[in-house]
Design a protein around this motif. Structure first.
Motif, PDB file in Angstrom:
ATOM      1  N   SER A  55       0.293  -1.846   0.030  1.00 52.47           N
ATOM      2  CA  SER A  55       0.017  -0.237  -0.495  1.00 52.47           C
ATOM      3  C   SER A  55       0.859   1.385   0.199  1.00 52.47           C
ATOM      4  CB  SER A  55      -0.979   0.091   1.208  1.00 52.47           C
ATOM      5  OG  SER A  55      -0.221   0.348   2.537  1.00 52.47           O
ATOM      6  N   ARG A  56       2.183   0.805   0.735  1.00 54.32           N
ATOM      7  CA  ARG A  56       3.446   1.934   0.763  1.00 54.32           C
ATOM      8  C   ARG A  56       2.837   2.736  -0.940  1.00 54.32           C
ATOM      9  NH1 ARG A  56       1.733   5.494   3.430  1.00 54.32           N
ATOM     10  NH2 ARG A  56       0.224   3.707   4.020  1.00 54.32           N
ATOM     11  N   LEU A  57       3.518   1.940  -2.092  1.00 50.35           N
ATOM     12  CA  LEU A  57       3.869   2.099  -3.331  1.00 50.35           C
ATOM     13  C   LEU A  57       2.518   2.937  -3.768  1.00 50.35           C
ATOM     14  CD1 LEU A  57       4.785  -1.455  -3.880  1.00 50.35           C
ATOM     15  CD2 LEU A  57       6.339   0.669  -3.304  1.00 50.35           C
ATOM     16  N   ARG A  58       2.059   3.173  -3.656  1.00 51.42           N
ATOM     17  CA  ARG A  58       0.201   3.798  -4.329  1.00 51.42           C
ATOM     18  C   ARG A  58       0.394   5.281  -4.460  1.00 51.42           C
ATOM     19  NH1 ARG A  58      -4.275   3.531  -0.360  1.00 51.42           N
ATOM     20  NH2 ARG A  58      -2.580   3.091   1.072  1.00 51.42           N
ATOM     21  N   ASP A  59       1.688   6.231  -3.593  1.00 53.16           N
ATOM     22  CA  ASP A  59       1.803   7.168  -3.999  1.00 53.16           C
ATOM     23  C   ASP A  59       3.910   7.219  -4.465  1.00 53.16           C
ATOM     24  OD1 ASP A  59      -0.606   7.568  -3.212  1.00 53.16           O
ATOM     25  OD2 ASP A  59       0.239   8.369  -0.484  1.00 53.16           O
ATOM     26  N   ALA A  60       4.336   5.893  -4.635  1.00 48.45           N
ATOM     27  CA  ALA A  60       5.716   5.603  -4.872  1.00 48.45           C
ATOM     28  C   ALA A  60       5.909   6.640  -6.179  1.00 48.45           C
ATOM     29  CB  ALA A  60       5.945   4.729  -4.809  1.00 48.45           C
ATOM     30  N   SER A  61       6.874   7.465  -6.723  1.00 47.63           N
ATOM     31  CA  SER A  61       6.887   8.236  -7.848  1.00 47.63           C
ATOM     32  C   SER A  61       7.293   7.401  -8.577  1.00 47.63           C
ATOM     33  CB  SER A  61       8.549   8.946  -7.787  1.00 47.63           C
ATOM     34  OG  SER A  61       8.876   8.356  -7.708  1.00 47.63           O
ATOM     35  N   ASP A  62       6.744   7.006 -10.209  1.00 49.35           N
ATOM     36  CA  ASP A  62       7.564   5.864 -11.313  1.00 49.35           C
ATOM     37  C   ASP A  62       8.730   5.935 -10.833  1.00 49.35           C
ATOM     38  OD1 ASP A  62       4.831   5.805 -12.179  1.00 49.35           O
ATOM     39  OD2 ASP A  62       4.628   7.290 -13.826  1.00 49.35           O
ATOM     40  N   GLN A  63       9.522   6.872 -10.823  1.00 48.63           N
ATOM     41  CA  GLN A  63      11.306   6.829 -11.014  1.00 48.63           C
ATOM     42  C   GLN A  63      11.534   5.611  -9.597  1.00 48.63           C
ATOM     43  OE1 GLN A  63      13.397  10.353 -10.044  1.00 48.63           O
ATOM     44  NE2 GLN A  63      15.247  10.093 -11.167  1.00 48.63           N
ATOM     45  N   ALA A  64      11.177   5.816  -8.508  1.00 50.22           N
ATOM     46  CA  ALA A  64      10.828   4.696  -7.636  1.00 50.22           C
ATOM     47  C   ALA A  64      10.853   3.152  -7.857  1.00 50.22           C
ATOM     48  CB  ALA A  64      10.061   5.524  -6.238  1.00 50.22           C
ATOM     49  N   LEU A  65       9.609   3.479  -8.410  1.00 48.59           N
ATOM     50  CA  LEU A  65       9.039   1.752  -8.630  1.00 48.59           C
ATOM     51  C   LEU A  65       9.926   1.787  -9.711  1.00 48.59           C
ATOM     52  CD1 LEU A  65       5.395   2.110  -8.629  1.00 48.59           C
ATOM     53  CD2 LEU A  65       6.917   1.098  -7.343  1.00 48.59           C
ATOM     54  N   GLY A  66      10.943   1.881 -10.709  1.00 52.79           N
ATOM     55  CA  GLY A  66      11.975   1.764 -11.479  1.00 52.79           C
ATOM     56  C   GLY A  66      13.000   0.851 -10.868  1.00 52.79           C
ATOM     57  N   LEU A  67      12.807   1.148 -10.226  1.00 54.32           N
ATOM     58  CA  LEU A  67      14.329   0.820  -8.693  1.00 54.32           C
ATOM     59  C   LEU A  67      14.107  -0.203  -8.454  1.00 54.32           C
ATOM     60  CD1 LEU A  67      15.087   3.291  -7.075  1.00 54.32           C
ATOM     61  CD2 LEU A  67      16.159   3.145  -9.323  1.00 54.32           C
ATOM     62  N   ALA A  68      12.934  -1.251  -8.791  1.00 52.15           N
ATOM     63  CA  ALA A  68      12.116  -1.770  -7.945  1.00 52.15           C
ATOM     64  C   ALA A  68      12.916  -2.668  -7.975  1.00 52.15           C
ATOM     65  CB  ALA A  68      10.846  -2.599  -7.509  1.00 52.15           C
ATOM     66  N   GLY A  69      13.161  -4.365  -7.657  1.00 49.57           N
ATOM     67  CA  GLY A  69      13.954  -5.351  -7.545  1.00 49.57           C
ATOM     68  C   GLY A  69      13.250  -6.196  -6.890  1.00 49.57           C
ATOM     69  N   GLN A  70      13.957  -7.552  -7.166  1.00 48.10           N
ATOM     70  CA  GLN A  70      12.566  -8.919  -6.394  1.00 48.10           C
ATOM     71  C   GLN A  70      12.618  -9.096  -5.117  1.00 48.10           C
ATOM     72  OE1 GLN A  70      12.800 -10.836  -8.837  1.00 48.10           O
ATOM     73  NE2 GLN A  70      11.154 -11.916  -7.138  1.00 48.10           N
ATOM     74  N   GLY A  71      13.639  -7.693  -4.518  1.00 47.72           N
ATOM     75  CA  GLY A  71      13.499  -8.772  -2.852  1.00 47.72           C
ATOM     76  C   GLY A  71      12.033  -7.650  -2.833  1.00 47.72           C
ATOM     77  N   LEU A  72      11.642  -6.618  -3.604  1.00 46.67           N
ATOM     78  CA  LEU A  72      10.267  -5.671  -3.532  1.00 46.67           C
ATOM     79  C   LEU A  72       8.773  -6.615  -3.831  1.00 46.67           C
ATOM     80  CD1 LEU A  72       8.785  -3.732  -2.693  1.00 46.67           C
ATOM     81  CD2 LEU A  72       8.821  -2.581  -4.694  1.00 46.67           C
ATOM     82  N   ARG A  73       9.105  -7.250  -4.633  1.00 50.13           N
ATOM     83  CA  ARG A  73       8.134  -8.257  -5.344  1.00 50.13           C
ATOM     84  C   ARG A  73       8.221  -9.678  -4.569  1.00 50.13           C
ATOM     85  NH1 ARG A  73      11.886  -7.297  -9.893  1.00 50.13           N
ATOM     86  NH2 ARG A  73      10.996  -5.424 -11.164  1.00 50.13           N
ATOM     87  N   ASP A  74       8.954 -10.105  -4.044  1.00 45.76           N
ATOM     88  CA  ASP A  74       9.165 -10.651  -2.791  1.00 45.76           C
ATOM     89  C   ASP A  74       8.235 -10.759  -2.099  1.00 45.76           C
ATOM     90  OD1 ASP A  74      10.121 -12.912  -4.556  1.00 45.76           O
ATOM     91  OD2 ASP A  74      12.132 -12.358  -2.969  1.00 45.76           O
ATOM     92  N   VAL A  75       8.356  -9.739  -0.789  1.00 48.70           N
ATOM     93  CA  VAL A  75       7.912  -8.909  -0.395  1.00 48.70           C
ATOM     94  C   VAL A  75       6.370  -8.681  -0.332  1.00 48.70           C
ATOM     95  CG1 VAL A  75       7.480  -7.414   1.481  1.00 48.70           C
ATOM     96  CG2 VAL A  75       9.536  -8.235   0.960  1.00 48.70           C
ATOM     97  N   THR A  76       5.832  -7.989  -1.192  1.00 45.40           N
ATOM     98  CA  THR A  76       4.788  -8.078  -2.069  1.00 45.40           C
ATOM     99  C   THR A  76       3.664  -8.653  -2.772  1.00 45.40           C
ATOM    100  OG1 THR A  76       5.571  -6.917  -3.931  1.00 45.40           O
ATOM    101  CG2 THR A  76       4.769  -5.423  -1.656  1.00 45.40           C
ATOM    102  N   ARG A  77       4.272 -10.259  -3.023  1.00 44.94           N
ATOM    103  CA  ARG A  77       3.961 -11.008  -3.721  1.00 44.94           C
ATOM    104  C   ARG A  77       2.253 -11.225  -3.197  1.00 44.94           C
ATOM    105  NH1 ARG A  77       2.808 -16.459  -3.019  1.00 44.94           N
ATOM    106  NH2 ARG A  77       4.046 -16.709  -1.554  1.00 44.94           N
ATOM    107  N   LEU A  78       1.827 -11.578  -2.199  1.00 47.24           N
ATOM    108  CA  LEU A  78       0.682 -12.209  -1.353  1.00 47.24           C
ATOM    109  C   LEU A  78      -0.612 -10.233  -1.015  1.00 47.24           C
ATOM    110  CD1 LEU A  78       1.996 -13.458   2.489  1.00 47.24           C
ATOM    111  CD2 LEU A  78       1.017 -15.104   0.026  1.00 47.24           C
ATOM    112  N   ALA A  79       0.298  -9.432  -1.572  1.00 51.93           N
ATOM    113  CA  ALA A  79      -0.501  -8.128  -1.523  1.00 51.93           C
ATOM    114  C   ALA A  79      -1.287  -7.914  -2.839  1.00 51.93           C
ATOM    115  CB  ALA A  79      -0.096  -7.129  -1.874  1.00 51.93           C
ATOM    116  N   SER A  80      -1.800  -9.784  -3.353  1.00 53.61           N
ATOM    117  CA  SER A  80      -2.404  -9.657  -4.840  1.00 53.61           C
ATOM    118  C   SER A  80      -3.323 -10.468  -4.234  1.00 53.61           C
ATOM    119  CB  SER A  80      -1.880 -10.391  -6.258  1.00 53.61           C
ATOM    120  OG  SER A  80      -0.739  -9.510  -6.508  1.00 53.61           O
TER     121      SER A  80
END
Length: 371
Positions: free
Chosen positions: A197-222
């Motif tokens: 939910s913290r990603l809702r207001d994140a900038s596109d630039q910040a999200l462009g830096l996302a790696g596997q760690g963020l995907r692992d942590v947020t996998r259940l959020a779907s």
């Protein structure tokens, strides 16, 4: 292949979401007659079409076993109705909360000799009958919760169902189960959702830096909000206890970060602040090390070999074939895509002592490895 649960009549599955349809699929592939019921005609028709069984009719033979796969907030009502409608059947449910269901059944005066709570520890990010797979339960724990007065025959029927579907039966008392799933399933869902939910207001630039760690942590959020609202509300006592402890841990970290932020340099950080942060990470290391390893066995230490895989058809298959030709068994595999590059990184977990051999074999076959 025939099944032990098919000996006295058809199996009735009530609720054709992911779990119910997967139970039906797994049983039908084993030659068991499965009849389906769902208040949603669309879900029922889709479950039929994917091969989970056939819709129930008034002329059906009485079932030997009823599997209730309904949301936790209505599970007890459905179990009560099934116990009344089929007085010779064993009834189980696969809801992820057991204590509140049992309490409601006991308060309603249900025949608990024919009821056994159960919970297969399996699932997917997708939901509904279209996501069902017959192998969903293979190798997974399947909790069997005695009602306190469940008959030996009823317990045997539910254990047999778990074994027939490839799962591993685990006997647990209802409240112990709810405390356990709060820690290993329900709180991880909440935390994953909060981080995402913290990603809702994140900038596109910040999200462009996302790696596997963020995907692992947020996998259940779907996950499905309606389903998880029902689950969390039904297990509120156990979940809130763990979340309160987690809030305490967060307060410790926040206080340490406050002291670190007020410092003018690393050497001026208030005594104990850095130690508190380090201890949090170390405690996480210790907890993660306790998670069971492959096939639910004891945790093991592996070595990792990472290769760059071109993002073109057939390349991943070629890599896996080369690993097999090298005579190395993969204990685990993770594929991560490199941002802005037409390649992925395939990280391969192997037994200690096998990484050097695999690296040499893959390098000889032209693969680029990541140190």
């Amino acid at each position: 292949m025939t099944s032990t649960v098919a000996t006295r009549g058809p199996v009735r599955v009530v609720g054709t979401g992911l779990l119910g349809a997967s139970v039906g699929l797994a049983l039908t592939t084993r030659g068991v007659e499965v009849v389906l019921h769902d208040p949603s005609r669309t879900a029922l028709a889709l479950a039929r079409d994917v091969g989970a069984g056939r819709p129930a009719t008034p002329d059906d033979a009485p079932p030997a076993l009823v599997v209730v796969a309904a949301p936790p907030d209505v599970t007890a009502d459905v179990v009560l109705a099934e116990l009344a409608a089929f007085p010779d059947a064993v009834v189980t449910d696969v809801a992820s909360v057991k204590g509140s269901v049992l309490d409601e059944l006991r308060a309603a005066g249900a025949d608990l000799t024919r009821y056994v709570g159960s919970h297969p520890m399996a699932g997917r990010e997708r939901s509904g009958p279209a996501a069902a797979v017959p192998e969903l339960f293979v190798g997974r724990p399947w909790v069997v919760a005695d009602s306190g007065t469940s008959s030996a025959a009823a317990l045997l029927a539910v254990r047999a169902l778990a074994v027939d579907l490839g799962a591993v039966p685990v006997d647990m008392e209802a409240t112990a189960h709810d405390a356990a799933v709060a820690v290993v399933s329900h709180v991880p869902q909440v935390v994953s959702s909060l981080v995402a939910s913290r990603l809702r207001d994140a900038s596109d630039q910040a999200l462009g830096l996302a790696g596997q760690g963020l995907r692992d942590v947020t996998r259940l959020a779907s996950s499905d909000p309606a389903l998880w609202t029902s689950i969390l509300a039904a297990n509120a006592d156990a979940v809130r206890g763990v979340l309160r402890d987690l809030r305490g841990d967060l307060d410790v970290v926040i206080a340490a970060l406050d002291r670190a932020a007020a410092a003018t340099g690393p050497e001026t950080v208030e005594l104990g602040a850095l130690a508190a942060i380090a201890q949090t990470v170390a405690d996480g290391n210790a907890g993660a090390a306790r998670i069971p390893g492959k096939h639910g066995g004891a945790p093991r230490t592996y070595e990792v070999v990472t290769a760059l895989v071109p993002d073109t058809p057939g390349e991943l298959a070629r890599l896996l074939a080369d690993v097999g030709d090298a005579g190395v068994n993969l204990e685990d595999l993770r594929l991560e895509h490199s941002a802005g590059r037409p390649v992925g990184m395939a990280s391969m977990w192997v037994l200690p002592g096998r990484s050097e051999h695999l690296e040499a074999e893959l390098s000889a076959r032209g693969w680029r490895l990541v140190s």
